[in-house]
Motif scaffolding. Structure first.
Motif, PDB file in Angstrom:
ATOM      1  N   LYS A 164       0.810  -1.030   0.026  1.00  0.00           N
ATOM      2  CA  LYS A 164      -0.093   0.046   0.175  1.00  0.00           C
ATOM      3  C   LYS A 164       0.769   1.274   0.258  1.00  0.00           C
ATOM      4  CE  LYS A 164      -3.707  -2.232   2.824  1.00  0.00           C
ATOM      5  NZ  LYS A 164      -4.792  -1.877   3.749  1.00  0.00           N
ATOM      6  N   ALA A 165       1.889   1.408   0.734  1.00  0.00           N
ATOM      7  CA  ALA A 165       2.770   2.327   1.124  1.00  0.00           C
ATOM      8  C   ALA A 165       3.365   2.623  -0.370  1.00  0.00           C
ATOM      9  CB  ALA A 165       3.794   2.112   2.115  1.00  0.00           C
ATOM     10  N   ARG A 166       3.952   1.517  -0.949  1.00  0.00           N
ATOM     11  CA  ARG A 166       4.685   1.594  -2.219  1.00  0.00           C
ATOM     12  C   ARG A 166       3.635   2.379  -3.458  1.00  0.00           C
ATOM     13  NH1 ARG A 166       7.779  -3.594  -4.735  1.00  0.00           N
ATOM     14  NH2 ARG A 166       8.675  -2.510  -6.669  1.00  0.00           N
ATOM     15  N   GLU A 167       2.532   1.852  -3.459  1.00  0.00           N
ATOM     16  CA  GLU A 167       1.551   2.645  -4.320  1.00  0.00           C
ATOM     17  C   GLU A 167       1.329   4.092  -4.006  1.00  0.00           C
ATOM     18  OE1 GLU A 167      -2.707   1.450  -6.433  1.00  0.00           O
ATOM     19  OE2 GLU A 167      -1.844   0.032  -5.185  1.00  0.00           O
ATOM     20  N   LEU A 168       1.209   4.509  -2.882  1.00  0.00           N
ATOM     21  CA  LEU A 168       1.171   5.870  -2.462  1.00  0.00           C
ATOM     22  C   LEU A 168       2.479   6.683  -2.720  1.00  0.00           C
ATOM     23  CD1 LEU A 168      -0.775   5.514   1.017  1.00  0.00           C
ATOM     24  CD2 LEU A 168      -1.688   6.516  -1.152  1.00  0.00           C
ATOM     25  N   VAL A 173      -9.064   1.091   0.105  1.00  0.00           N
ATOM     26  CA  VAL A 173      -8.273   1.996   0.922  1.00  0.00           C
ATOM     27  C   VAL A 173      -6.906   1.744   0.967  1.00  0.00           C
ATOM     28  CG1 VAL A 173      -8.137   2.919   3.286  1.00  0.00           C
ATOM     29  CG2 VAL A 173     -10.392   2.302   2.272  1.00  0.00           C
ATOM     30  N   LEU A 174      -5.950   2.480   0.573  1.00  0.00           N
ATOM     31  CA  LEU A 174      -4.234   2.509   1.028  1.00  0.00           C
ATOM     32  C   LEU A 174      -3.954   3.167   2.041  1.00  0.00           C
ATOM     33  CD1 LEU A 174      -3.377   3.131  -2.922  1.00  0.00           C
ATOM     34  CD2 LEU A 174      -3.550   0.912  -1.800  1.00  0.00           C
ATOM     35  N   GLY A 175      -4.543   4.060   2.463  1.00  0.00           N
ATOM     36  CA  GLY A 175      -4.110   4.921   3.692  1.00  0.00           C
ATOM     37  C   GLY A 175      -4.917   6.215   3.858  1.00  0.00           C
ATOM     38  N   HIS A 176      -4.507   7.081   4.501  1.00  0.00           N
ATOM     39  CA  HIS A 176      -4.811   8.482   4.679  1.00  0.00           C
ATOM     40  C   HIS A 176      -3.926   9.360   4.588  1.00  0.00           C
ATOM     41  CE1 HIS A 176      -7.539   5.415   6.709  1.00  0.00           C
ATOM     42  NE2 HIS A 176      -8.286   6.248   6.997  1.00  0.00           N
ATOM     43  N   ARG A 177      -4.399  10.739   4.332  1.00  0.00           N
ATOM     44  CA  ARG A 177      -3.602  11.930   4.592  1.00  0.00           C
ATOM     45  C   ARG A 177      -3.109  12.092   5.873  1.00  0.00           C
ATOM     46  NH1 ARG A 177      -2.553  15.501   0.521  1.00  0.00           N
ATOM     47  NH2 ARG A 177      -3.709  15.089  -1.460  1.00  0.00           N
ATOM     48  N   VAL A 178      -1.975  12.452   6.267  1.00  0.00           N
ATOM     49  CA  VAL A 178      -1.789  12.715   7.630  1.00  0.00           C
ATOM     50  C   VAL A 178      -2.611  14.282   8.040  1.00  0.00           C
ATOM     51  CG1 VAL A 178       0.215  13.462   9.330  1.00  0.00           C
ATOM     52  CG2 VAL A 178       0.414  11.562   7.608  1.00  0.00           C
ATOM     53  N   ARG A 179      -3.213  14.167   9.120  1.00  0.00           N
ATOM     54  CA  ARG A 179      -3.696  15.491   9.687  1.00  0.00           C
ATOM     55  C   ARG A 179      -2.696  16.145  10.325  1.00  0.00           C
ATOM     56  NH1 ARG A 179      -9.343  14.435  11.127  1.00  0.00           N
ATOM     57  NH2 ARG A 179      -9.887  14.912   9.186  1.00  0.00           N
ATOM     58  N   ARG A 180      -2.133  15.470  11.297  1.00  0.00           N
ATOM     59  CA  ARG A 180      -1.109  16.201  12.095  1.00  0.00           C
ATOM     60  C   ARG A 180      -0.320  14.989  12.841  1.00  0.00           C
ATOM     61  NH1 ARG A 180      -3.500  17.690  18.127  1.00  0.00           N
ATOM     62  NH2 ARG A 180      -5.071  16.085  18.068  1.00  0.00           N
ATOM     63  N   PHE A 181       0.971  15.437  13.235  1.00  0.00           N
ATOM     64  CA  PHE A 181       1.739  14.876  13.911  1.00  0.00           C
ATOM     65  C   PHE A 181       1.706  15.335  15.439  1.00  0.00           C
ATOM     66  CE2 PHE A 181       3.569  13.977   9.945  1.00  0.00           C
ATOM     67  CZ  PHE A 181       3.865  12.821   9.708  1.00  0.00           C
ATOM     68  N   VAL A 182       1.425  14.437  16.401  1.00  0.00           N
ATOM     69  CA  VAL A 182       1.603  14.776  17.630  1.00  0.00           C
ATOM     70  C   VAL A 182       2.732  14.241  18.543  1.00  0.00           C
ATOM     71  CG1 VAL A 182       0.156  14.700  19.795  1.00  0.00           C
ATOM     72  CG2 VAL A 182      -0.964  14.667  17.678  1.00  0.00           C
ATOM     73  N   GLU A 183       3.356  15.104  19.398  1.00  0.00           N
ATOM     74  CA  GLU A 183       4.326  14.723  20.255  1.00  0.00           C
ATOM     75  C   GLU A 183       3.935  13.822  21.470  1.00  0.00           C
ATOM     76  OE1 GLU A 183       7.731  15.694  20.281  1.00  0.00           O
ATOM     77  OE2 GLU A 183       7.127  16.287  18.210  1.00  0.00           O
ATOM     78  N   MET A 224       9.094   4.481  10.427  1.00  0.00           N
ATOM     79  CA  MET A 224       9.359   3.795   9.047  1.00  0.00           C
ATOM     80  C   MET A 224       8.627   4.611   8.046  1.00  0.00           C
ATOM     81  SD  MET A 224       9.105  -0.222   9.667  1.00  0.00           S
ATOM     82  CE  MET A 224       7.209  -0.057  10.192  1.00  0.00           C
ATOM     83  N   PHE A 225       9.393   4.823   6.813  1.00  0.00           N
ATOM     84  CA  PHE A 225       8.686   5.651   5.769  1.00  0.00           C
ATOM     85  C   PHE A 225       8.940   4.990   4.176  1.00  0.00           C
ATOM     86  CE2 PHE A 225      10.690   8.204   9.081  1.00  0.00           C
ATOM     87  CZ  PHE A 225       9.501   9.026   9.462  1.00  0.00           C
ATOM     88  N   CYS A 226       8.388   5.517   3.260  1.00  0.00           N
ATOM     89  CA  CYS A 226       8.226   5.042   2.203  1.00  0.00           C
ATOM     90  C   CYS A 226       8.109   6.195   1.242  1.00  0.00           C
ATOM     91  CB  CYS A 226       7.329   3.717   1.805  1.00  0.00           C
ATOM     92  SG  CYS A 226       7.585   2.994   0.069  1.00  0.00           S
ATOM     93  N   LEU A 227       8.969   6.430   0.305  1.00  0.00           N
ATOM     94  CA  LEU A 227       8.863   7.605  -0.417  1.00  0.00           C
ATOM     95  C   LEU A 227       9.817   7.666  -1.699  1.00  0.00           C
ATOM     96  CD1 LEU A 227      11.964   8.849   0.662  1.00  0.00           C
ATOM     97  CD2 LEU A 227      10.695   9.140   2.458  1.00  0.00           C
TER      98      LEU A 227
END
Length: 481
Positions: free
Chosen positions: A136-140, A175-185, A207-210
């Motif tokens: 899923k991450a790879r497709e996004l 469903v592949l994923g979601h947009r990030v609304r926010r990161f929280v500490e 972990m990231f895919c980009l």
């Protein structure tokens, strides 16, 4: 399909897992109960991804040979995967590390290369679920998103950052994923519980895919100074057969995480959340979770006698440990350091490491057994004006041609054959034979055989520190430029 390359980030001290994890032997090299370390498991996980032909590891130059040794113990080349390395002179956090990897892979394969960034100090126990999330991450990522992986929370954890999911991202009705609304500490307990109750939040796994080109564009947009400096630094790297060694100027780059540098300000962030048995093994309680508990809830490694003990985690692989009338303790015993802590305070072990570092105590950085490119040495005993070591040299390996100002050395071969250079003399010494190296004499030790060379070294002199060494020549690149 775009070129897809896993990038393993291997560094960090793992201070909360002291005294097993130390600066010279950090958390990725920590052996788990099944006999493999986290770095080896990361390699296996990367190699299990379909269509992967190359794996890049970003690590400190001091860990290069130790990393290769760990990989050699794994059947990592199945499928003809090539292993490459990017060597940092010092750690500068995840933004410079990932940016350097993206720059290197863009140079080799083009800007559409997709990176799967995997920290080497994490554990994933459900491989099929992980591989499904990667697809899923790879497709996004191919569609231009910078994707982070979220972990479905199982409890109100205060030790992790959180990601709030926004708009759903779909392809062909799935469903592949979601947009990030926010990161929280990292939140306090009440706020963490509110995230759990609300739903739509996941733990930030790191972990990231980009895509390489898009990540570098976003880095230039949000961190222009870092982006410009990075290009200058990387253009001066020293390239060898399987690695690019970054110059010392890399240490001048800002120490900044990829979340702060890129993921929080970008409009391209997406999250793929899942539950694939993930853990960052960030405490002794998490490590204990990998061990089977007895009827009283104790989790142990080594020979341990338990009498009226409940809920304890014990790691004592070198000698017998006995517990009587205690509960909820963490007891970690190594040859040179012992940790005893309440289980509910195991996140504070890093305070002990900070104090040891402040005192200049070498146990924050070194074990009794220290890994070197040529093998290992173990300090057996030391006192005023003497130190005794057990030295193991791998077949075909060699110590540097070196000299000490303040100490002399007496070498005794226990097993194997040693080829020695002692001043102008060069000769072989065999089992039960010995030689003496006076202070100020250039000398070298080589294992010309096909089995390990084991020796006892007796040092004597007015100063026995490891920094009393002048290297004249070294096959592992440790001599000054």
């Amino acid at each position: 399909m775009n070129t897809f390359i896993p990038v393993i980030l291997s560094g960090g001290a793992g201070t909360r897992l002291w005294p097993l994890s130390r600066q010279s032997h950090p958390k990725p090299f920590l052996t788990l109960p099944d006999g493999e370390n986290l770095l080896q498991k990361s390699l296996r996980r990367a190699a299990a991804i379909p269509d992967v032909q190359e794996i890049l590891t970003v690590t400190n130059r001091d860990y290069y040979f130790q990393t290769r040794d760990a990989y050699d113990a794994v059947d990592s080349r199945e499928g003809h995967r090539q292993l490459r390395y990017l060597l940092e002179p010092t750690g500068r956090n995840t933004a410079p590390a990932i940016a350097a990897a993206a720059w290197e892979l863009q140079e080799s394969f083009g800007p559409d290369t997709i990176l799967l960034v995997l920290p080497a100090d994490q554990l994933v126990q459900d491989l099929p679920a992980f591989l499904a999330a990667v697809e899923k991450a790879r497709e996004l990522a191919q569609a231009g998103y910078l994707v982070t992986f979220g972990i479905t929370p199982g409890w109100p954890e205060t030790g992790y950052g959180y990601i709030e999911a926004g708009e759903v991202l779909m392809a062909e009705g799935s469903v592949l994923g979601h947009r990030v609304r926010r990161f929280v500490e990292k939140p306090d307990l009440a706020r963490a519980q509110s995230f759990l109750d609300a739903g739509g939040y996941s733990w930030n796994s790191g972990m990231f895919c980009l895509r390489a080109g898009i990540f570098l564009e976003e880095l230039a947009n949000h961190q222009p100074a870092l982006s410009r400096a990075l290009g200058q630094v990387l253009s001066h790297g020293r390239r060898q057969d399987d690695y690019l060694e970054l110059p010392q100027s890399f240490a001048q780059l800002p120490d900044i995480s990829v979340d702060y540098a890129v993921m929080e300000p970008t409009q391209r962030a997406a999250v793929v959340a899942g539950d694939f048995g993930w853990s960052d093994i960030g405490s002794w309680s998490a490590f204990g979770g990998l061990l089977e508990a007895d009827a009283q809830g104790n989790q142990v490694v080594g020979e341990v006698v338990l009498e009226d003990a409940q809920g304890c985690i014990v790691h004592s692989s070198e000698r017998l440990a006995a517990l009587l009338g205690v509960e909820d303790l963490v007891i970690i015993d190594t040859p040179d350091a012992l940790l005893v802590a309440r289980k509910d305070r195991d996140q504070e072990v890093k305070k002990i490491v900070a104090e040891l570092k402040r005192r200049g105590h070498e146990s924050h950085a070194l074990h009794r057994t220290v890994h070197r490119p040529w093998g290992t040495y173990t300090v057996l005993e030391e006192g005023p004006r003497f130190k005794i070591k057990r030295i193991l040299v791998k077949p075909g390996a060699a110590l540097s041609l070196q000299m000490h100002h303040h100490r002399s050395e007496h070498w005794i071969v226990v097993s194997g054959t040693a080829k020695i250079v002692n001043g102008d003399e060069e000769r072989l010494i065999r089992t039960n034979e010995s030689t003496y190296i006076p202070a100020g004499t250039p000398h070298r030790l080589i294992n010309p055989g096909v089995i390990d060379l084991v020796m006892i070294e007796v040092q004597s002199g007015e100063y026995l520190g490891e920094d009393d060494i002048v290297r004249f020549e070294d096959r592992y690149g440790r001599t000054p430029a």
